[in-house]
Structures are given as structure tokens and as C-alpha cells.
Design a protein around this motif. Structure first.
Motif, PDB file in Angstrom:
ATOM      1  N   LEU B 371       0.857  -1.194   0.000  1.00 12.78           N
ATOM      2  CA  LEU B 371       0.000   0.000   0.000  1.00 12.78           C
ATOM      3  C   LEU B 371       0.899   1.252   0.000  1.00 12.78           C
ATOM      4  O   LEU B 371       1.845   1.324   0.798  1.00 12.78           O
ATOM      5  CB  LEU B 371      -0.824  -0.028   1.290  1.00 12.78           C
ATOM      6  N   PRO B 372       0.649   2.274  -0.871  1.00 11.02           N
ATOM      7  CA  PRO B 372       1.510   3.489  -0.891  1.00 11.02           C
ATOM      8  C   PRO B 372       1.626   4.132   0.507  1.00 11.02           C
ATOM      9  O   PRO B 372       2.724   4.514   0.921  1.00 11.02           O
ATOM     10  CB  PRO B 372       0.791   4.416  -1.865  1.00 11.02           C
ATOM     11  N   ALA B 373       0.518   4.227   1.219  1.00 12.77           N
ATOM     12  CA  ALA B 373       0.575   4.868   2.545  1.00 12.77           C
ATOM     13  C   ALA B 373       1.454   4.053   3.485  1.00 12.77           C
ATOM     14  O   ALA B 373       2.104   4.610   4.380  1.00 12.77           O
ATOM     15  CB  ALA B 373      -0.834   5.009   3.126  1.00 12.77           C
ATOM     16  N   TYR B 374       1.484   2.726   3.294  1.00 10.55           N
ATOM     17  CA  TYR B 374       2.355   1.891   4.116  1.00 10.55           C
ATOM     18  C   TYR B 374       3.811   2.242   3.844  1.00 10.55           C
ATOM     19  O   TYR B 374       4.631   2.346   4.765  1.00 10.55           O
ATOM     20  CB  TYR B 374       2.095   0.401   3.863  1.00 10.55           C
ATOM     21  N   LYS B 375       4.130   2.453   2.541  1.00  5.54           N
ATOM     22  CA  LYS B 375       5.496   2.833   2.168  1.00  5.54           C
ATOM     23  C   LYS B 375       5.879   4.171   2.829  1.00  5.54           C
ATOM     24  O   LYS B 375       7.007   4.344   3.302  1.00  5.54           O
ATOM     25  CB  LYS B 375       5.619   2.959   0.636  1.00  5.54           C
ATOM     26  N   ALA B 376       4.926   5.124   2.835  1.00  7.41           N
ATOM     27  CA  ALA B 376       5.191   6.438   3.451  1.00  7.41           C
ATOM     28  C   ALA B 376       5.483   6.262   4.945  1.00  7.41           C
ATOM     29  O   ALA B 376       6.378   6.917   5.503  1.00  7.41           O
ATOM     30  CB  ALA B 376       3.990   7.362   3.251  1.00  7.41           C
ATOM     31  N   ALA B 377       4.748   5.362   5.571  1.00  8.69           N
ATOM     32  CA  ALA B 377       4.966   5.107   6.993  1.00  8.69           C
ATOM     33  C   ALA B 377       6.355   4.494   7.212  1.00  8.69           C
ATOM     34  O   ALA B 377       7.082   4.868   8.143  1.00  8.69           O
ATOM     35  CB  ALA B 377       3.881   4.180   7.540  1.00  8.69           C
ATOM     36  N   GLU B 378       6.717   3.569   6.352  1.00 14.24           N
ATOM     37  CA  GLU B 378       8.045   2.945   6.422  1.00 14.24           C
ATOM     38  C   GLU B 378       9.141   4.012   6.387  1.00 14.24           C
ATOM     39  O   GLU B 378      10.071   4.001   7.193  1.00 14.24           O
ATOM     40  CB  GLU B 378       8.234   2.026   5.211  1.00 14.24           C
ATOM     41  N   ARG B 379       9.007   4.953   5.427  1.00  9.99           N
ATOM     42  CA  ARG B 379      10.032   5.997   5.293  1.00  9.99           C
ATOM     43  C   ARG B 379      10.011   6.964   6.469  1.00  9.99           C
ATOM     44  O   ARG B 379      11.062   7.446   6.892  1.00  9.99           O
ATOM     45  CB  ARG B 379       9.834   6.755   3.958  1.00  9.99           C
ATOM     46  N   GLY B 380       8.826   7.264   6.975  1.00  9.77           N
ATOM     47  CA  GLY B 380       8.717   8.136   8.142  1.00  9.77           C
ATOM     48  C   GLY B 380       9.475   7.541   9.328  1.00  9.77           C
ATOM     49  O   GLY B 380      10.255   8.216  10.013  1.00  9.77           O
ATOM     50  N   PHE B 381       9.275   6.258   9.558  1.00 11.12           N
ATOM     51  CA  PHE B 381       9.981   5.563  10.632  1.00 11.12           C
ATOM     52  C   PHE B 381      11.484   5.604  10.403  1.00 11.12           C
ATOM     53  O   PHE B 381      12.259   5.867  11.331  1.00 11.12           O
ATOM     54  CB  PHE B 381       9.529   4.085  10.686  1.00 11.12           C
ATOM     55  N   GLU B 382      11.885   5.303   9.148  1.00  9.84           N
ATOM     56  CA  GLU B 382      13.313   5.229   8.841  1.00  9.84           C
ATOM     57  C   GLU B 382      13.990   6.563   9.130  1.00  9.84           C
ATOM     58  O   GLU B 382      15.093   6.602   9.688  1.00  9.84           O
ATOM     59  CB  GLU B 382      13.505   4.815   7.376  1.00  9.84           C
ATOM     60  N   ALA B 383      13.313   7.675   8.774  1.00 10.04           N
ATOM     61  CA  ALA B 383      13.890   9.012   8.993  1.00 10.04           C
ATOM     62  C   ALA B 383      14.111   9.276  10.487  1.00 10.04           C
ATOM     63  O   ALA B 383      15.112   9.890  10.880  1.00 10.04           O
ATOM     64  CB  ALA B 383      12.971  10.074   8.388  1.00 10.04           C
ATOM     65  N   ALA B 384      13.185   8.824  11.316  1.00 11.38           N
ATOM     66  CA  ALA B 384      13.291   9.114  12.748  1.00 11.38           C
ATOM     67  C   ALA B 384      14.154   8.107  13.494  1.00 11.38           C
ATOM     68  O   ALA B 384      14.909   8.470  14.401  1.00 11.38           O
ATOM     69  CB  ALA B 384      11.889   9.151  13.372  1.00 11.38           C
ATOM     70  N   PHE B 385      14.051   6.834  13.149  1.00 11.37           N
ATOM     71  CA  PHE B 385      14.734   5.782  13.910  1.00 11.37           C
ATOM     72  C   PHE B 385      16.009   5.259  13.245  1.00 11.37           C
ATOM     73  O   PHE B 385      16.714   4.446  13.822  1.00 11.37           O
ATOM     74  CB  PHE B 385      13.771   4.614  14.176  1.00 11.37           C
ATOM     75  N   GLY B 386      16.266   5.704  11.972  1.00 11.77           N
ATOM     76  CA  GLY B 386      17.509   5.304  11.301  1.00 11.77           C
ATOM     77  C   GLY B 386      17.503   3.896  10.740  1.00 11.77           C
ATOM     78  O   GLY B 386      18.545   3.405  10.280  1.00 11.77           O
TER      79      GLY B 386
END
Lengths: 453, 453
Positions: B371-386
Motif C-alpha cells: 500500500l503506498p501509505a504503508y510505504k510512506a509510513a516505512e520511510r517516516g519511521f526510517e527518517a526518525a529511527f535510522g
């Protein structure tokens, strides 16, 4: 003449009894009722003196004190030791009582209160029968009273007390009113009592309460494991499964089974009174055999996890149960107590920690029916109730009775006046006034008969 | 820039969160906390307005009200519906809390209080990320907030509310912070949730408490019968025995089992943290499979008989238990709820009366990871948690997620920031401040990524 005396003194006697009942002497709750124990003992001392003992005193034990009183009419005469207990069971759950448990009232010809029967009401029958024979100069034997404050928690201090005061308690027979009859129309004398063993189990699963969504399915649930251990304590035939439990159980002699079968028992009425569709018990035995002659296993309490309103999805850290066994001659309560502790520790699954503690216990007892004092009791009952009482074994336990036999070497006559409907140990305990007065009459007659036999 | 904003507003943000936590909005205890529910909803309304919504209101339901807020920047743009809940679990047992459950404090870098995580803390992460994008003019899509007050009791009023306000809640994706990550170092996104069914059982034996001496062995003990029914709910392999229970359970696809096996899991540490010597669960499955992919059975609470100090020799009249099952796709909670009610009524022995009530339930959920929104969530997490978060199915239930899918036709992204050590539903619930701030950062980044995908 007895009836006249009762009529003249009715109000005073009841008021005296009520003054005892109003003191909430709950031995199982020492933090809440510790001071009430001493208050109750002091009140008993006053009442014994008023009834006619020569002296009375409050004697210390390792636990709650004992009230002792005596009237020695002739050192060469026989001596009867009258035992009773001034402690009572907890009154919980309070909300099921129709009137306050510690504010006795008379309603529909019954006294309603905790202790109305067990054992303040019944002990008081002994005290007032004694008062009558003293005041009418009829007493030809010596009387000793001993009232303890720990019967409902297994009399932990009384055997040491008996050992220490063996000389003081010297007697020919012990008389106890703390058992019940088959019914108001069917007087009976108890000739056997079951023993008791009682345990508390604590089962610990995870070290804190867990969310059942995150952990459900992955860790053992301590309530479940407790339920499983309890379930496995009985087999499909209602037999207790603890290995070695039946080793010392004497099977019922064929002759006694025939006597038991003669005791009138209406299973339909029994079920109706309890509002159950079916009874349940050990296969191969009748109901009267099951609750008088055979050992039994019960869960007396259980708790753990969320018990409030609505739903909380939790795997609790801990679960608890109180379990007990009624024992029969010749099962030893200490042996059984340890046997069950060892067994539970052995069967505990590694997924939980099991801690089991033996709380208290008592031995069973059998009274031979050819004892002269037993015959006197039979005649005393017959004079008051108009019928010769049946000899029956009952399921309850008075641990101290077998201790008396062991330490003092004296047999006990169980002259109990309770009824099943008196609801002892339950909400709305009561005592029919008619039985209370007849009880006094029966004990007065016993004293007369005792001098003849 | 995000970090600076957080630093400048740290004290104010925490004080706002604490003002929510201080209101004991326990939905499971309406008699005690009914008024707190409305107070909490009103506070949320104020806080949403302060965070930057155009309008906010408290909307009635059949139960506790819903707080609704929205910021519409462009009617042609996409809309995100953010869901959270303002009710919390009961805080009992109070004596195990190291500080007051409803007086939040910061200690050792954690916020300690009921709701610090579930779900006041986590919902507030969403509110403060929203505040940031609004105040910095970064918001390019529409935002709607919906906060309910009945999640912890199974959201009984929310599906009717959704049906009634379908147009108002129209959205392209739903965003929820109410789940947890594998660990602080191992961010993860939840792609599956278990369903739930919950029952209360009442077992009645005799119509009043009985003396276990007089009746022990002759009548069925309701606690024992309850324990037996509970015990028989699982077989020796840890499988649930209710007939038909597994009919709709989808077995774990071999491919997913391989993915699950890659999730780092240290069984020794897991056992140490819970202080258990052995785990227990369904035979043939790993721990992560057992608590995420397989249904489970738990006893959440049990009670009956004497639970006080010491020993009371009683056969109680009644015994109770709260039991629950976690369900997996495609088990229907209503079907399972009824199946278990029917089953218990069928197996009840005639010696007791069994009354079982279905208390609440919810369906499971699965989120596709493409799901595109799932991908956005994945990237959001990656930006904050590395680190790129792992996709995992979790064992908990948020019944409303599958209701949203059914009624509104919208998928949900579960952007949860909880940790196992946060002890939700337990004493000493907490939220590490570091995770709280990183969570806000992750959601801010999600909003930016969402506009790109």
C-alpha cells in the motif's frame, strides 16, 4: 419445673446470650478482630460466674486465651469437662445477610446472627443447664468449663494448653455441644467426626500482569494451571487422586452400612433445599456415606486476575486457591497435609511456580455407643425431644476432640443441637428458639441420668 | 528543524499530555468514572483546537462521546483520518504502582502513568506532529481526527457512529498509533492484528454457601466444576477444544513462516524478562507465531468462595471467571462468541447451573505491505529511527480497525510506537521520552512522504 424455670428466665437468658453474640470474635481475622477475642473471653468469664461456677479465669495460651471455670461439689465424685468455643467464622459475604450478623434478633421464632448456633448458642445451652442444676441443688458431680477462641482456625494453641494443664482438666468424660441433629423431629447423637486438612496454593506465572493480546498463547496462564491442578485432584468417579491418600482409610464395615441405610433420608428434599438438579460424589457410596464416612475434596475459595466490572484483557501474574479435604479415621491430618504439599510441588509444570502451604488440620474421632455417658446423653435427649436419638457419624470436624482423647485420655460425648437449616458458616446463621430451650432441658436431664449410670 | 521545535516546546507539550492523563477515563468502570469520560473528551477538544484544527466538536454516541476535529486544506486533496482513543484500562491493582497511576511524572527518562502509552501518549504523538506541519505550513492534505472513549471495552458504539457519519469520516487512509514496535532499536510496523472474544461465566452450585464438613463429598462444588470446564478448554497440545473453533482459521502460509523466522527473537531473554522457566503454547508453532498468527485462550480473572485471611471451610454457592480468546483472520468474533456460549451451556453438568455471557469482541485485521501509505509510513519511521521498520503481525486486538474497513471501506496504517516494557494494561505503564519525541518526528516525516507517493 424445668419449663417453668425457662419461662421465668427467658428474657434474661436471651439477653445474656446476645451480649456474647454482639462481640464479633472472628478468629480468622486477627487484624480486624484481635481485641474482640479478649472482650468475648471476658464476657464468658462473667457469665460463667453468674451461672454458678465457684471460680472462673481467663488463661493465656500461645494464641487467643482460654476461659476456664469450675464447680467442685465433691472431690470424690466424677467430673465432667464441658468444652465449647467462643470464636466464630467470618461473616462475609455481608450483603447476603437479612439482618446484621453481629446484632442478634429474634424473627419467626429463630435467633438470627453469626454464632447463634456455632458455637455461642450451643455452648450457652450447656451454661444455662448447669445454672439450673446448681440453683436447684441437683448437682452431684463436678463440672469444669473450658471455652477456647481458636476452634474455627483449627485450635492451634489448645493441645499445648491441654498438655500444660493436664491436672486442671482432669475429668471422666467431656461434653460438647457443637454438632447437629438429623432434624428437629429426628434427634441424633454424633458418634463420629471427620478430620480436616486445609491448604492455600499460590501459582505464579509471569512476574507481572501481561496484555493477553501480546502474550496470549505464548506463556502459561497461572489461573489456567491452577484450574488444571484442581481439576486433576478428582478422577471421573469422584475419587481423590493424591497418591497414597486412601492408604489409611478404613472402608465402611458392612454392618454400619446397613445402619446408615436405615437413617431416613429424602434425596429429593435434600436436592430441593439446595436447589440442585443432581448430587455429585464418590461412585459406589450413598449421600450419607459420602458426607460422613468417606473423605472429600473441596475448593473453598479461588481468586486471581481481573474480577471487576466489564472486561480486562489480562494474563495475571498470580492465582490463588484454598482447598481442603475432610478426612476419616484413621487418616492422619499431618501426614495427608504433607503428602498433598509434596504432590503439588511435584506436579507443578515448569511454566509456573507453585507454592502450597498447609494451613491447619485436625484428626477424626469415633465415640463407642456402649459408653455409660453416651447412654445418659441418649436418655437426656429422649426426655426433652420425646424420641431416642439415632447414633450417626457426621461429616464436620472438631479437631480438638481427638486431641482431648490423645492428651487427656478422655472420651467425648457430642450432644449437639444444631440443624442443617441453621446455616452455620453461611450468611443468615440462626437457631430456632424451640430447639434452644429443648437443648437446655436435654442437658439438665443428662446431668440427672449421669449420676445414675 | 523538527528537533529544534521539539526542544523549544518540550515543557508545554508534556504539560498538555499530562492534563489528559490526569483525567481517569476508565471506560470499564462507568459507575466510578462516568463523568471523567466527558471531561477527557472536552480536554481533547481544546487540545485539538490548540494544535491547529479548523473546528472540533464532541459528538454523541450510544455510549461515551466521540471527539471529532478536522483541518481541510484542499477539498481536492487526499484525506487522512487519524484515529485514537481517550479511554484507558482500569489501573487496579493500585498497590503495585510505584507512583500514582493518574498523576504522571517523569522518572529516569520515562513518563509513568496509566495511558502514558495506551493510548493517550500515542494519540498525542499524532496531535503534536499535526501541530508541527500546520504551524510550519507543510500540510498539503486534509486531516480528520476521531477519538473514541470505548476502545478498551470493545468499541460498542463506534460502528453505529461510523455508519451514521460515513460522509463526515470519508478519507483515503486511516492512521492509528496504538500498537507497539519489536524494540527501541528494532522499529516495526504492525500489519496484522488478532480479533477478540470475551466471556463471563457464572457457575451456581447449592443456593447458599455450605459447611464443607456437613456437605463435602455430597454436592458438586461450583469452583471445582468451573475449574474443570476451564481445564477442558485446552487439550494436552495447547489446542483450543471448542468444537468448530478452528474452522475459519487460515493456517500460516509457508512464506510468512519464513519471514517470521527472520525476526530476531531471544527466547532466553524473553523468559528472563517474564521470570518464567518455560514457555507454554500450541504445539507445532514458535512463540512469535503463537502470539501473532494463532488464536489463543486465556483466563483473565476468576473468583469464588472465601478469599480472606486464614481458612474458612466452605462450599461456596457461586464461582465466576472471565475468559477470552484472541482470534485470527478469518475468525468471526460473533460466530465464535456464540459458539462458546452454546458449548458451555451444553457441557454444563446437571449438578450446577452455568450462565455464560459474551461480553465483547472484535475482528482481526491484515494490512497489505504494498500500500503506498504503508510505504510512506516505512520511510517516516526510517527518517526518525535510522532503520527501515520490519513488517510484523501482532497479537493484540483493535476491533475498530476491521470495522473501519467494513463500514468506511478504508485501510488502516498502524504506526505504533509502544514497547513491550511500556507495561500497557499493567501497573507502572510508561513511555520513554526518547521514543515519544522520535514518534513525533516519524509522523511529521510520514506527512511529507505521503504527499510524494
Amino acid at each position: 419445673m424445668i419449663k417453668e424455670y425457662i419461662k421465668e428466665n427467658e428474657g434474661r437468658i436471651l439477653e445474656e446470650l446476645f451480649s456474647l453474640i454482639r462481640i464479633p470474635s472472628v478468629s480468622a481475622q486477627p487484624e480486624k478482630h484481635g481485641k474482640d477475642m479478649l472482650r468475648c473471653a471476658e464476657r464468658w468469664k462473667e457469665l460463667l460466674l453468674m451461672a454458678g461456677v465457684d471460680k472462673a479465669e481467663i488463661m493465656p495460651t500461645e494464641g487467643n486465651p482460654v476461659v476456664y471455670g469450675e464447680k467442685i461439689v465433691d472431690t470424690a465424685a466424677k467430673t465432667i469437662l464441658i468444652y465449647g468455643h467462643y470464636d466464630v467464622m467470618p461473616a462475609e459475604p455481608f450483603d447476603l445477610w437479612k439482618s446484621e450478623p453481629f446484632e442478634p434478633i429474634v424473627r419467626n421464632g429463630h435467633i438470627w446472627a453469626r454464632g447463634a448456633d456455632d458455637d455461642k448458642g450451643q455452648s450457652f445451652i450447656q451454661a444455662k443447664a448447669f445454672e439450673y442444676v446448681v440453683k436447684n441443688n441437683l448437682l452431684k458431680h463436678n463440672i469444669k468449663f473450658i471455652l477456647e477462641g481458636e476452634e474455627e482456625i483449627g485450635s492451634p494453641s489448645l493441645s499445648n494448653f491441654c498438655t500444660k494443664h493436664k491436672e486442671l482438666l482432669k475429668s471422666d468424660i467431656i461434653l460438647v455441644s457443637d454438632t447437629s441433629m438429623l432434624s428437629a423431629d429426628l434427634p441424633s447423637l454424633t458418634t463420629g467426626l471427620r478430620g480436616l486438612a486445609y491448604w492455600q496454593i499460590e501459582v505464579t506465572g509471569p512476574n507481572h500482569d501481561l496484555h493477553s493480546g501480546h502474550f496470549g498463547g505464548a506463556v502459561a496462564n497461572p489461573i489456567y494451571e491452577l484450574c488444571k491442578m484442581i481439576t486433576n485432584s478428582l478422577d471421573a468417579d469422584g475419587k481423590i487422586t493424591f497418591p497414597g491418600f486412601y492408604n489409611d482409610v478404613e472402608d465402611i464395615p458392612e454392618e454400619e452400612r446397613k445402619m446408615v441405610a436405615q437413617i431416613p433420608f429424602n434425596e429429593e428434599k435434600y436436592k430441593q433445599a439446595l436447589d440442585v438438579e443432581e448430587l455429585f460424589g464418590e461412585k459406589g457410596y450413598s449421600t450419607i456415606e459420602r458426607n460422613g464416612f468417606r473423605p472429600s475434596f473441596d475448593v473453598c475459595g479461588i481468586w486471581g486476575g481481573y474480577q471487576g466490572e466489564g472486561s480486562k484483557t489480562v494474563i495475571p501474574s498470580k492465582a490463588y486457591a484454598k482447598i481442603s479435604c475432610r478426612l476419616v479415621p484413621h487418616q492422619d491430618h499431618e501426614k495427608i497435609g504433607q503428602l498433598v504439599v509434596d504432590y503439588f510441588q511435584k506436579i507443578a509444570p515448569k511454566s509456573v511456580k507453585v507454592n502450597i502451604q498447609s494451613l491447619h488440620g485436625g484428626q477424626g474421632y469415633v465415640c463407642p455407643i456402649d459408653l455409660p455417658a453416651y447412654k445418659a446423653a441418649e436418655r437426656g435427649f429422649e426426655a426433652a425431644f420425646g424420641k431416642r436419638p439415632l447414633a450417626v457419624r457426621r461429616g464436620g470436624s472438631i479437631p480438638i476432640i481427638s486431641t482431648f482423647e490423645k492428651i487427656l485420655g478422655v472420651k467425648t460425648i457430642l450432644m449437639g443441637f444444631g440443624l442443617e437449616s441453621n446455616a452455620i458458616h453461611s450468611p443468615n446463621e440462626n437457631m430456632p428458639l424451640e430447639i434452644f430451650w429443648k437443648g437446655i432441658e436435654a442437658v439438665i436431664n443428662f446431668h440427672a441420668e449421669f449420676d445414675k449410670v
